[in-house]
Design a protein around this motif. Structure first.
Motif, mmCIF file in Angstrom:
data_model
loop_
_atom_site.group_PDB
_atom_site.id
_atom_site.type_symbol
_atom_site.label_atom_id
_atom_site.label_comp_id
_atom_site.label_asym_id
_atom_site.label_seq_id
_atom_site.Cartn_x
_atom_site.Cartn_y
_atom_site.Cartn_z
ATOM 1 N N GLU A 1 -1.136 -24.215 -7.749
ATOM 2 C CA GLU A 1 -0.949 -24.023 -9.179
ATOM 3 C C GLU A 1 0.395 -24.609 -9.633
ATOM 4 N N GLY A 2 1.425 -24.460 -8.818
ATOM 5 C CA GLY A 2 2.740 -25.022 -9.143
ATOM 6 C C GLY A 2 2.695 -26.536 -9.234
ATOM 7 N N VAL A 3 1.991 -27.177 -8.279
ATOM 8 C CA VAL A 3 1.880 -28.641 -8.290
ATOM 9 C C VAL A 3 1.114 -29.096 -9.522
ATOM 10 N N ILE A 4 0.030 -28.393 -9.845
ATOM 11 C CA ILE A 4 -0.771 -28.767 -11.028
ATOM 12 C C ILE A 4 0.064 -28.609 -12.302
ATOM 13 N N ASP A 5 0.810 -27.511 -12.421
ATOM 14 C CA ASP A 5 1.656 -27.289 -13.608
ATOM 15 C C ASP A 5 2.704 -28.391 -13.748
ATOM 16 N N LYS A 6 3.338 -28.775 -12.629
ATOM 17 C CA LYS A 6 4.349 -29.833 -12.683
ATOM 18 C C LYS A 6 3.729 -31.181 -13.020
ATOM 19 N N THR A 7 2.511 -31.416 -12.531
ATOM 20 C CA THR A 7 1.833 -32.678 -12.840
ATOM 21 C C THR A 7 1.529 -32.761 -14.329
ATOM 22 N N PHE A 8 1.000 -31.669 -14.901
ATOM 23 C CA PHE A 8 0.709 -31.670 -16.333
ATOM 24 C C PHE A 8 1.984 -31.816 -17.164
ATOM 25 N N ALA A 9 3.059 -31.169 -16.728
ATOM 26 C CA ALA A 9 4.335 -31.298 -17.450
ATOM 27 C C ALA A 9 4.822 -32.739 -17.407
ATOM 28 N N TRP A 10 4.680 -33.379 -16.248
ATOM 29 C CA TRP A 10 5.089 -34.794 -16.111
ATOM 30 C C TRP A 10 4.240 -35.688 -17.023
ATOM 31 N N MET A 11 2.898 -35.425 -17.032
ATOM 32 C CA MET A 11 2.011 -36.225 -17.888
ATOM 33 C C MET A 11 2.342 -36.006 -19.367
ATOM 34 N N ASP A 12 2.661 -34.771 -19.750
ATOM 35 C CA ASP A 12 3.057 -34.497 -21.138
ATOM 36 C C ASP A 12 4.339 -35.239 -21.504
ATOM 37 N N SER A 13 5.281 -35.289 -20.572
ATOM 38 C CA SER A 13 6.534 -36.005 -20.864
ATOM 39 C C SER A 13 6.267 -37.501 -21.022
ATOM 40 N N LEU B 1 0.826 -1.206 0.000
ATOM 41 C CA LEU B 1 0.000 0.000 0.000
ATOM 42 C C LEU B 1 0.858 1.253 0.000
ATOM 43 N N GLU B 2 1.984 1.208 0.712
ATOM 44 C CA GLU B 2 2.865 2.365 0.774
ATOM 45 C C GLU B 2 3.621 2.578 -0.538
ATOM 46 N N ASN B 3 4.012 1.492 -1.180
ATOM 47 C CA ASN B 3 4.798 1.567 -2.412
ATOM 48 C C ASN B 3 4.122 0.759 -3.520
ATOM 49 N N PRO B 4 3.131 1.331 -4.199
ATOM 50 C CA PRO B 4 2.419 0.562 -5.223
ATOM 51 C C PRO B 4 3.295 0.200 -6.426
ATOM 52 N N GLN B 5 4.364 0.946 -6.675
ATOM 53 C CA GLN B 5 5.223 0.623 -7.816
ATOM 54 C C GLN B 5 6.017 -0.644 -7.561
ATOM 55 N N LYS B 6 6.117 -1.073 -6.322
ATOM 56 C CA LYS B 6 6.877 -2.279 -6.006
ATOM 57 C C LYS B 6 6.047 -3.552 -6.176
ATOM 58 N N ILE B 7 4.831 -3.394 -6.624
ATOM 59 C CA ILE B 7 3.988 -4.582 -6.761
ATOM 60 C C ILE B 7 4.636 -5.525 -7.757
ATOM 61 N N GLN B 8 4.920 -6.686 -7.295
ATOM 62 C CA GLN B 8 5.596 -7.672 -8.136
ATOM 63 C C GLN B 8 4.562 -8.474 -8.899
ATOM 64 N N ALA B 9 5.078 -9.188 -9.911
ATOM 65 C CA ALA B 9 4.189 -10.068 -10.665
ATOM 66 C C ALA B 9 3.636 -11.105 -9.701
ATOM 67 N N LYS B 10 2.399 -11.422 -9.888
ATOM 68 C CA LYS B 10 1.736 -12.345 -8.980
ATOM 69 C C LYS B 10 2.410 -13.709 -9.066
ATOM 70 N N LYS B 11 2.843 -14.182 -7.903
ATOM 71 C CA LYS B 11 3.482 -15.491 -7.855
ATOM 72 C C LYS B 11 2.387 -16.551 -7.840
ATOM 73 N N PRO B 12 2.621 -17.645 -8.575
ATOM 74 C CA PRO B 12 1.605 -18.696 -8.568
ATOM 75 C C PRO B 12 1.558 -19.337 -7.181
ATOM 76 N N SER B 13 0.392 -19.792 -6.842
ATOM 77 C CA SER B 13 0.245 -20.442 -5.541
ATOM 78 C C SER B 13 0.885 -21.826 -5.596
ATOM 79 N N VAL B 14 1.043 -22.423 -4.454
ATOM 80 C CA VAL B 14 1.650 -23.756 -4.370
ATOM 81 C C VAL B 14 0.800 -24.761 -5.143
#
Length: 150
Positions: free
Chosen positions: A129-141, A114-127
């Motif tokens: 979402e990370g697990v789902i992405d890795k699962t799909f990558a594994w299934m694709d492989s 709130l104090e520094n709105p320019q410091k807003i970083q790109a939204k990090k994926p939740s845990v």
């Protein structure tokens, strides 16, 4: 407020009333200046029949000795949940709980954004979402391996 007459105060001074009324008169004296004046007039008028103190100093000493012998009034003990120590312990427990769960860290991060709105970083994926992405990558492989085997 009911006021007592001079004659009633004279009965009080002469000790001609019952104990219950005596207590009522005494409590009334604390609140009413008019009745206090009437009481003092009754005491002055009846002064000759009051007992005479032979030695004022010894009387004072006796009264003070009696006062010092009296036990202090028993204080009503408060329940544990109304005592200050309980509230301090409760506040400490809540602070520890909030610290361990990371609530203060989240609050600090939010306040910083709130104090520094320019410091807003790109939204990090939740845990999740990370697990789902890795699962799909594994299934694709696995799919790619099957396709390559054929």
């Amino acid at each position: 407020m009911k006021h007592y007459s001079y004659d009633e105060w004279m009965q009080y001074v002469k000790n001609e009333i019952n104990e219950k009324d005596r207590e009522t008169y005494e409590s009334h004296l604390y609140a009413c200046d008019q009745c206090l004046d009437d009481y003092l007039l009754a005491v002055s008028a009846n002064e000759s029949s009051l007992p005479i103190l032979s030695n004022d100093g010894s009387f004072t000493d006796l009264v003070m000795a009696g006062v010092s012998k009296q036990k202090p009034p028993i204080k009503n003990k408060k329940p544990f949940y109304q005592q200050a120590a309980f509230h301090y312990l409760l506040a400490a427990a809540a602070t520890i709980l909030l610290t361990l769960t990371g609530a203060f860290q989240s609050l600090a991060t939010y306040a910083d954004s709130l104090e520094n709105p320019q410091k807003i970083q790109a939204k990090k994926p939740s845990v999740t979402e990370g697990v789902i992405d890795k699962t799909f990558a594994w299934m694709d492989s696995l799919e790619n391996k099957e396709v390559n085997k054929k």
